[in-house]
Design an enzyme around this catalytic site. Structure first.
Site, short mmCIF file in Angstrom:
data_model
loop_
_atom_site.label_atom_id
_atom_site.label_comp_id
_atom_site.label_asym_id
_atom_site.label_seq_id
_atom_site.Cartn_x
_atom_site.Cartn_y
_atom_site.Cartn_z
N ARG A 17 16.10 -27.18 -11.28
CA ARG A 17 15.39 -25.93 -10.96
C ARG A 17 15.03 -25.91 -9.48
NH1 ARG A 17 10.17 -26.04 -11.85
NH2 ARG A 17 10.33 -26.91 -13.94
N TYR A 22 15.12 2.05 -5.45
CA TYR A 22 15.78 1.68 -6.70
C TYR A 22 14.76 1.85 -7.84
CZ TYR A 22 17.92 -1.30 -10.22
OH TYR A 22 18.44 -1.79 -11.38
N ASP A 33 15.50 -4.24 1.33
CA ASP A 33 16.48 -4.41 0.24
C ASP A 33 17.82 -3.95 0.81
OD1 ASP A 33 18.20 -3.98 -1.92
OD2 ASP A 33 16.56 -3.47 -3.29
N LYS A 89 25.58 -6.35 -7.16
CA LYS A 89 26.30 -5.19 -6.65
C LYS A 89 27.39 -5.63 -5.67
CE LYS A 89 23.08 -3.31 -9.13
NZ LYS A 89 21.83 -2.83 -8.58
#
Ligand SMILES: *Cc1c(COP(=O)(O)O)cnc(C)c1O
Length: 412
Positions: A53, A114, A189, A214
């Site tokens: 992790r 978004y 972003d 994306k």
């Protein structure tokens, strides 16, 4: 970062930045390291990897790549992934960015975000983190100056926005925000633009966030997110939160996203080229009310686009928004009659997609808010893929013909 890295052009960086042959075999792509834990020679004595992790070599390779593409110069001996951090989704990356600010903070966000980011801010973090939210149209040049307060902790930008493709001037906003509060974080972003078209860290932003899902991965087969920073202090804190909150990207998805990025330069050049061609085609079509495309001279922020979005073929991306004549009925018929464009949410993949924001991606936003933003029932969003552009235009042509036919039938 080696001297060599600094001189590379973006098309070279997407293949090599932050990469090196694997040490034991010379493999040119990093192996998918699946181990959850690593053996130690003595308690606490290991090779920099103790639990997956916290540290994973496959994820590190992706993280270094994105950090370098976004212009981070943090050396590997300062931060092992050079200021790049990969998460299990774009929203998990966004959550981690919000974890950098304290409860009760004032946050300024672009008004046209978004949909998932608006939902996270309003319906999750406002109640749990007691954020004081100001949604502002930051495409207006002086809006940031009147919105900033000495205690504003975060400015959250999307440019181009989704789906109205407004642009905000990253450099002007970062300068104005930092002038009022030098500690204020400016986050962009950069999912729509990608580092091929726009590099916010080089324009004064503190953080860049991506949905890897994306354009970055580009093949519609991974959900992932990333944060990049060029500030070592922020890198240290994000590393701590990434390990503590734990929404890390797995090794298989890290490998896939890195593989996808190797063709980012080629893909985005093609998306930009076909985006511009399709936008020009739509602009001349009788059935179209209005086209919004960053690379068109008719775009209200075209001058800023030319300065800020510096990618190949005009840097306009594959994202186009247009308003079809005939309202919801026409839009519905159009969407039902495309064959190559897939009717689906998401964007930025090799395949062309089409969607209706008012019914699909932006349905979670109130009708009043949609009206305010101009997300009407005749608004259609295209994500132009890398297929042959003649085929794509013929596909749209066929759908317009179907709309005209159905309107004609009803009129008669
Ligand atoms: C898709 C998207 C996100 C969210 O990313 P996920 O990977 O779906 O969690 C955030 N911002 C923008 C601009 C997006 O398009």
């Amino acid at each position: 970062m080696s001297e060599h890295d600094k001189d590379m052009k973006m098309d070279t960086m997407v293949v090599h930045a932050g990469q090196r042959p694997e040490e034991t075999t010379g493999a040119v792509m990093p192996p998918i390291f699946t181990a959850s834990t690593y053996s130690q020679v003595s308690p606490g004595v290991h090779k920099g990897f103790d639990y997956s992790r916290a540290q994973n070599p496959t994820r590190y390779a992706l993280e270094r790549m994105v950090a370098r593409l976004e212009g981070s110069t943090i050396a590997e001996n300062i931060d092992p992934s050079c200021g790049g951090f990969a998460f299990s989704s774009g929203m998990a990356a966004t959550c981690t960015a919000l974890d950098l600010i304290s409860a009760g903070s004032h946050v300024i966000a672009m008004d046209d975000l978004y949909g998932g980011t608006t939902r996270l801010l309003r319906q999750v973090r406002q109640p749990t983190q007691n954020l004081d939210l100001s949604f502002i149209d930051l495409s207006k040049p002086d809006a940031i100056k009147s919105a900033m307060r000495p205690d504003t902790a975060l400015v959250w930008l999307e440019t181009p926005t989704n789906p109205t493709l407004k642009l905000a001037d990253i450099k002007a906003i970062a300068d104005a925000a930092h002038a009022v509060n030098p500690k204020c974080l400016v986050a962009v972003d950069n999912t729509f633009a990608t580092p091929i078209n726009q590099r916010p860290l080089t324009l004064g932003a503190d953080l860049v966030v991506h949905s890897l899902t994306k354009y970055m991965n580009g093949h519609s087969d991974v959900i992932g997110g990333v944060i990049a920073t060029n500030r070592a202090d922020l890198a240290e804190r994000i590393r701590f939160i990434q390990k503590s909150a734990g929404a890390v990207l797995g090794p298989f998805d890290s490998y896939l996203a890195l593989r996808g990025i190797k063709t980012l330069g080629l893909r985005v050049a093609r998306h930009n080229e076909s985006g511009l061609r399709v936008a020009k085609y739509l602009e001349t079509h009788d059935s179209v009310e209005r086209v919004v495309y960053v690379g068109l001279a008719s775009h209200p922020h075209h001058a800023l686009a030319k300065r800020q979005m510096v990618g190949p073929n005009g840097g306009g991306t594959g994202m186009i928004t247009f308003f079809i004549k005939g309202g919801l009925d026409a839009a519905r018929t159009f969407l039902e009659n495309v064959r190559i464009f897939a009717l689906a949410e998401s964007l930025g993949g090799v395949e062309s997609l089409i969607e209706h924001p008012a019914i699909m991606t932006h349905a979670s936003i109130s009708a009043e808010m949609r009206a305010e933003l101009g997300i009407t029932d005749s608004l259609i969003r295209l994500s132009v893929g890398i297929e042959n552009c003649d085929d794509l235009i013929a596909d749209l042509d066929g759908a317009f013909a179907a709309v005209n036919k159905s309107l004609g039938v009803r009129a008669g």
